[in-house]
Design a protein around this motif. Structure first.
Motif, PDB file in Angstrom:
ATOM      1  N   ASP A   1      47.387  25.133  40.065  1.00 31.47           N
ATOM      2  CA  ASP A   1      46.075  25.456  40.687  1.00 31.47           C
ATOM      3  C   ASP A   1      45.380  26.510  39.997  1.00 31.47           C
ATOM      4  O   ASP A   1      46.060  27.627  39.369  1.00 31.47           O
ATOM      5  N   LEU A   2      44.047  26.075  39.607  1.00 35.40           N
ATOM      6  CA  LEU A   2      43.249  26.691  38.851  1.00 35.40           C
ATOM      7  C   LEU A   2      42.056  27.344  39.889  1.00 35.40           C
ATOM      8  O   LEU A   2      41.332  26.406  40.428  1.00 35.40           O
ATOM      9  N   ARG A   3      41.928  28.719  40.006  1.00 37.80           N
ATOM     10  CA  ARG A   3      40.697  29.011  40.813  1.00 37.80           C
ATOM     11  C   ARG A   3      39.514  29.430  39.537  1.00 37.80           C
ATOM     12  O   ARG A   3      39.831  30.410  38.828  1.00 37.80           O
TER      13      ARG A   3
ATOM     14  N   ILE B   1      46.582  30.287  38.781  1.00 40.94           N
ATOM     15  CA  ILE B   1      45.868  31.084  37.890  1.00 40.94           C
ATOM     16  C   ILE B   1      44.400  31.276  38.228  1.00 40.94           C
ATOM     17  O   ILE B   1      43.719  30.315  38.797  1.00 40.94           O
ATOM     18  N   ARG B   2      43.610  32.233  37.494  1.00 48.93           N
ATOM     19  CA  ARG B   2      42.331  32.214  37.667  1.00 48.93           C
ATOM     20  C   ARG B   2      41.406  32.469  36.591  1.00 48.93           C
ATOM     21  O   ARG B   2      41.972  32.880  35.446  1.00 48.93           O
ATOM     22  N   LEU B   3      40.404  31.771  36.550  1.00 55.27           N
ATOM     23  CA  LEU B   3      39.484  31.982  35.324  1.00 55.27           C
ATOM     24  C   LEU B   3      38.165  32.475  35.928  1.00 55.27           C
ATOM     25  O   LEU B   3      37.609  32.106  36.672  1.00 55.27           O
ATOM     26  N   THR B   4      37.542  33.647  35.326  1.00 61.25           N
ATOM     27  CA  THR B   4      36.622  34.596  35.587  1.00 61.25           C
ATOM     28  C   THR B   4      35.429  33.824  35.164  1.00 61.25           C
ATOM     29  O   THR B   4      35.561  33.056  34.241  1.00 61.25           O
ATOM     30  N   SER B   5      34.287  34.391  35.683  1.00 58.48           N
ATOM     31  CA  SER B   5      33.040  33.855  35.416  1.00 58.48           C
ATOM     32  C   SER B   5      32.527  34.083  33.981  1.00 58.48           C
ATOM     33  O   SER B   5      31.860  33.514  33.283  1.00 58.48           O
ATOM     34  N   ASP B   6      33.209  35.048  33.291  1.00 56.77           N
ATOM     35  CA  ASP B   6      33.041  35.304  31.900  1.00 56.77           C
ATOM     36  C   ASP B   6      34.074  34.667  30.968  1.00 56.77           C
ATOM     37  O   ASP B   6      34.373  35.318  29.916  1.00 56.77           O
ATOM     38  N   GLY B   7      34.962  33.849  31.482  1.00 59.79           N
ATOM     39  CA  GLY B   7      35.944  33.079  30.677  1.00 59.79           C
ATOM     40  C   GLY B   7      37.282  33.821  30.346  1.00 59.79           C
ATOM     41  O   GLY B   7      37.879  33.763  29.511  1.00 59.79           O
TER      42      GLY B   7
ATOM     43  N   ILE C   1      41.052  34.587  31.611  1.00 61.70           N
ATOM     44  CA  ILE C   1      42.181  34.159  32.662  1.00 61.70           C
ATOM     45  C   ILE C   1      42.928  35.505  33.120  1.00 61.70           C
ATOM     46  O   ILE C   1      42.964  36.605  32.598  1.00 61.70           O
ATOM     47  N   ARG C   2      43.152  35.309  34.583  1.00 62.13           N
ATOM     48  CA  ARG C   2      43.794  36.322  35.580  1.00 62.13           C
ATOM     49  C   ARG C   2      45.116  35.591  35.820  1.00 62.13           C
ATOM     50  O   ARG C   2      44.982  34.515  36.612  1.00 62.13           O
ATOM     51  N   THR C   3      46.232  36.206  35.724  1.00 62.63           N
ATOM     52  CA  THR C   3      47.468  35.576  36.004  1.00 62.63           C
ATOM     53  C   THR C   3      47.815  36.084  37.172  1.00 62.63           C
ATOM     54  O   THR C   3      48.682  35.669  37.971  1.00 62.63           O
ATOM     55  N   CYS C   4      47.034  37.029  38.104  1.00 63.86           N
ATOM     56  CA  CYS C   4      47.218  37.476  39.342  1.00 63.86           C
ATOM     57  C   CYS C   4      46.276  38.423  39.794  1.00 63.86           C
ATOM     58  O   CYS C   4      45.597  38.817  39.159  1.00 63.86           O
ATOM     59  N   LEU C   5      45.986  38.115  40.970  1.00 63.80           N
ATOM     60  CA  LEU C   5      44.590  38.833  41.684  1.00 63.80           C
ATOM     61  C   LEU C   5      44.953  40.355  41.018  1.00 63.80           C
ATOM     62  O   LEU C   5      43.902  41.283  41.219  1.00 63.80           O
ATOM     63  N   PHE C   6      46.043  40.962  41.060  1.00 61.31           N
ATOM     64  CA  PHE C   6      46.353  42.411  40.955  1.00 61.31           C
ATOM     65  C   PHE C   6      46.831  42.800  39.606  1.00 61.31           C
ATOM     66  O   PHE C   6      47.402  44.036  39.083  1.00 61.31           O
ATOM     67  N   SER C   7      46.378  41.835  38.654  1.00 60.35           N
ATOM     68  CA  SER C   7      46.774  42.051  37.000  1.00 60.35           C
ATOM     69  C   SER C   7      45.888  43.115  36.602  1.00 60.35           C
ATOM     70  O   SER C   7      44.876  43.467  37.169  1.00 60.35           O
ATOM     71  N   GLN C   8      46.580  44.069  35.733  1.00 69.42           N
ATOM     72  CA  GLN C   8      45.846  45.132  35.055  1.00 69.42           C
ATOM     73  C   GLN C   8      45.026  44.508  33.753  1.00 69.42           C
ATOM     74  O   GLN C   8      44.591  45.510  33.290  1.00 69.42           O
TER      75      GLN C   8
ATOM     76  N   LEU D   1      40.110  33.950  27.235  1.00 71.73           N
ATOM     77  CA  LEU D   1      40.148  32.485  26.668  1.00 71.73           C
ATOM     78  C   LEU D   1      38.878  32.110  26.180  1.00 71.73           C
ATOM     79  O   LEU D   1      38.617  31.447  25.212  1.00 71.73           O
ATOM     80  N   TYR D   2      37.576  32.582  26.689  1.00 70.48           N
ATOM     81  CA  TYR D   2      36.334  32.275  26.150  1.00 70.48           C
ATOM     82  C   TYR D   2      36.148  32.839  24.675  1.00 70.48           C
ATOM     83  O   TYR D   2      35.434  32.238  23.842  1.00 70.48           O
ATOM     84  N   GLY D   3      36.724  33.891  24.433  1.00 69.15           N
ATOM     85  CA  GLY D   3      36.857  34.323  23.193  1.00 69.15           C
ATOM     86  C   GLY D   3      37.407  33.562  22.135  1.00 69.15           C
ATOM     87  O   GLY D   3      36.828  33.207  21.098  1.00 69.15           O
TER      88      GLY D   3
END
Ligand code: SAM
Length: 351
Positions: free
Chosen positions: A34-36, A284-290, A292-299, A304-306
């Motif tokens: 699943d990708l958000r 996992i999640r991809l933010t609007s600036d590209g 990746i976040r592997t958890c909502l609570f990632s530090q 990826l965009y880079g």
């Protein structure tokens, strides 16, 4: 002398490493399917449990073709469910076109994607049918109260309740039924709405899902006491009519599902605080600036965009995604001593 293999065995041996390498799995053996996709971090609401009352900073937004290329690479790695979110995704002018293009993608096994959307519903009455026609499969509307005054107090936008209600009904009419309605409960603010939401589910034929409040807000307002835990929600529902548990739709489902003894209405409870489901997290999640976040609570984020901006090939993007997925956290640590808030708030991650 080596045994002579059948053509089928040779084909299987040739393809096995490829198959193994095709699908995303983290080091704990969780399949990531699943990708958000956060398509913007702009939002037209300033919900009290999510945002400050100010406009705040805004991150970059990828262009449509950039999203589509990244989505294609994710899908080639076994992502089968895409949820478009934000910020408020309906603010994005090319959203219908994005859904239309995403609906053309096929999984490595040739299946269509499951495309879902999470929205605050403010612009949904006009967009529900075009989104459905473009190939959207499912929709979740966030609605944190069933009366106009409480709702406007939460969103800080007058008239928002009527618009969202119209959006929910338009989505049902467009064939996106059953619409899911998400409500975050905050003690002393909207926890008096539990019974009203049960009635809403029964009358409007929508699935209402209560979500425990998580420490992901811009303002620092979260305390364990504000969270209305699953146990308490169930007790309150049981005072209306006897509650009956329903089986999960999928192993990775985050909501515990319930109905009443007459089978009318469906209530889900998503309890990341009192009953975490990290052990079967498939997201996992991809933010609007590209990133990746592997958890909502990632530090931290993973840029990826880079990789794309520096001219990376699809193979390099895929290798980067695999490496990042391998670093997915075992679980979150909400409520534990030493808990650290994530490096981004919910609106800049994509919920
Ligand atoms: N704007 C869209 C919406 O309102 O649905 C999509 C983005 S919003 C961040 C996605 C979901 O996250 C909403 O259902 C919202 O209620 C939920 N949410 C936001 N902050 C939260 C928090 N701190 N804890 C739990 N859920 C939260």
């Amino acid at each position: 002398m080596p045994a002579v293999s059948s053509p089928e065995a040779v084909a299987s041996a040739v393809h096995a490493p490829l198959r193994e390498a095709t699908f995303l799995q983290d080091k704990f053996g969780r399949a990531i399917t699943d990708l958000r996709l956060s398509v913007t971090d702009r939002c037209n609401y300033k919900c009290v449990y999510c945002r400050t009352g100010n406009d705040g900073e805004q991150y970059a937004e990828l262009a449509l073709d950039e999203y589509l290329r990244l989505a294609r690479v994710f899908v080639s790695l076994g992502i089968a469910k895409l949820r478009l979110t934000g910020g408020e995704p309906l603010l994005r002018k090319d959203l219908v076109e994005m859904v239309r293009e995403l609906a053309k993608l096929r999984t490595p096994t040739g299946e269509k994607l499951d495309i879902a959307l999470t929205t605050n519903g403010h612009l949904l009455a006009e967009l529900a049918q075009p989104l459905k026609d473009a190939g959207l499969n499912r929709i979740t509307v966030s609605m944190d109260a069933c009366d106009a005054a409480t709702f406007a107090r939460i969103t800080r936008v007058p008239g928002s309740y009527e618009r969202v209600l119209a959006g929910v009904r338009a989505a049902q009419a467009a064939g996106l039924a059953p619409v899911k309605v998400n409500a975050v409960l905050l003690r002393g603010f909207n926890d008096d709405q539990i019974e009203r939401f049960a009635e809403f589910s029964r009358h409007e034929n929508v699935i209402v899902r209560f979500i425990e409040f998580m420490p992901l807000e811009e303002d620092r307002v979260w305390t364990p006491e504000i969270v209305v835990p699953m146990r308490e929600i169930l007790e309150r529902l049981g005072n209306i009519r006897p509650v009956v548990a329903l089986p999960p739709n999928a192993a990775s489902e985050t909501a515990r599902r319930y109905t009443f003894d007459d089978g009318i209405g469906e209530i889900g409870i998503i309890a990341p605080v009192s009953l975490p489901f990290c052990g079967h997290c498939s997201r996992i999640r991809l933010t609007s600036d590209g990133k990746i976040r592997t958890c909502l609570f990632s530090q931290m984020d993973h840029d990826l965009y880079g990789v794309m901006r520096r001219g990376g090939s699809d193979e390099e993007l895929a290798a980067f995604i695999r490496k990042v997925v391998d670093q997915k956290e075992a679980r979150h640590h909400i409520g534990e001593p030493g808990f650290q808030k994530p490096s981004r708030s919910m609106v800049h991650i994509g919920g």
